[in-house]
Design an enzyme around this catalytic site. Structure first.
Site, mmCIF file in Angstrom:
data_model
loop_
_atom_site.group_PDB
_atom_site.id
_atom_site.type_symbol
_atom_site.label_atom_id
_atom_site.label_comp_id
_atom_site.label_asym_id
_atom_site.label_seq_id
_atom_site.Cartn_x
_atom_site.Cartn_y
_atom_site.Cartn_z
ATOM 1 N N CYS A 1 39.283 37.458 32.317
ATOM 2 C CA CYS A 1 38.594 38.745 32.241
ATOM 3 C C CYS A 1 39.625 39.833 31.905
ATOM 4 O O CYS A 1 40.828 39.558 31.904
ATOM 5 C CB CYS A 1 37.904 39.047 33.579
ATOM 6 S SG CYS A 1 39.038 39.543 34.886
ATOM 7 N N GLU A 10 43.419 33.688 38.248
ATOM 8 C CA GLU A 10 44.661 33.982 37.536
ATOM 9 C C GLU A 10 45.562 34.899 38.353
ATOM 10 O O GLU A 10 46.776 34.709 38.400
ATOM 11 C CB GLU A 10 44.359 34.640 36.172
ATOM 12 C CG GLU A 10 43.594 33.755 35.207
ATOM 13 C CD GLU A 10 42.077 33.910 35.314
ATOM 14 O OE1 GLU A 10 41.393 33.556 34.346
ATOM 15 O OE2 GLU A 10 41.566 34.386 36.366
#
Length: 157
Positions: free
Chosen positions: A84, A56
């Site tokens: 996360c 990401e």
């Protein structure tokens, strides 16, 4: 808002290809704006010796570069896995409008990528955290914030 299965499949395919190539972990991400892919990212932690090079984050970096902006307003991110805590925060800082993910945090944990420790640490008071953390020189530290507040040519973000 409803996710597009084609973009999700692209993120999942990136994750699988990343494993098979030996470059990194099983994570891929796609940033989309106005129905078009702006950028992609894969997990490059071990390939670059950069613990922040999650899929990401690399997708956000690539998208910001492609768009010439530090904000991804109007963009959506598709991740092969639930982000996360670091990636979730980066997505918020980038001002993405939505997140779609495939596998869950539990699925990641079952494969050896358990981030529950990080969520727990953030909730703890400083003195109870596993990593020794201490506030020091606060008065000196806030000088830069006072300067920021007074500076008239700043770019807000």
């Amino acid at each position: 808002m409803q996710g597009n299965p084609e973009f999700m499949q692209q993120a999942i395919d990136l994750a699988t290809e990343n494993v098979l190539s030996g470059r990194g972990g099983p994570f891929g991400a796609v940033v989309v704006k106005d129905g078009k892919v702006v950028a992609t990212g894969i997990n490059l932690v071990t390939a670059t010796n950069d613990p922040t090079a999650h899929a990401e984050v690399t997708a956000i970096r690539n998208a910001c570069k492609a768009l010439g902006s530090f904000q991804l307003t109007g963009c959506t991110i598709y991740s092969s896995c639930e982000p996360c805590p670091m990636c979730l925060t980066a997505i918020h800082w980038a001002r993405c409008e939505a997140i779609f993910f495939g596998a869950t945090a539990k699925d990641a944990a079952d494969a050896g990528f358990d981030d529950s420790f990080f969520y727990e640490q953030v909730r703890l008071p400083l003195e109870e955290r596993a990593l020794p953390t201490e506030n020091m020189m606060r008065e000196e530290g806030i000088v830069s914030f006072k300067t920021w507040c007074e500076f008239t040519e700043k770019i807000e973000y």
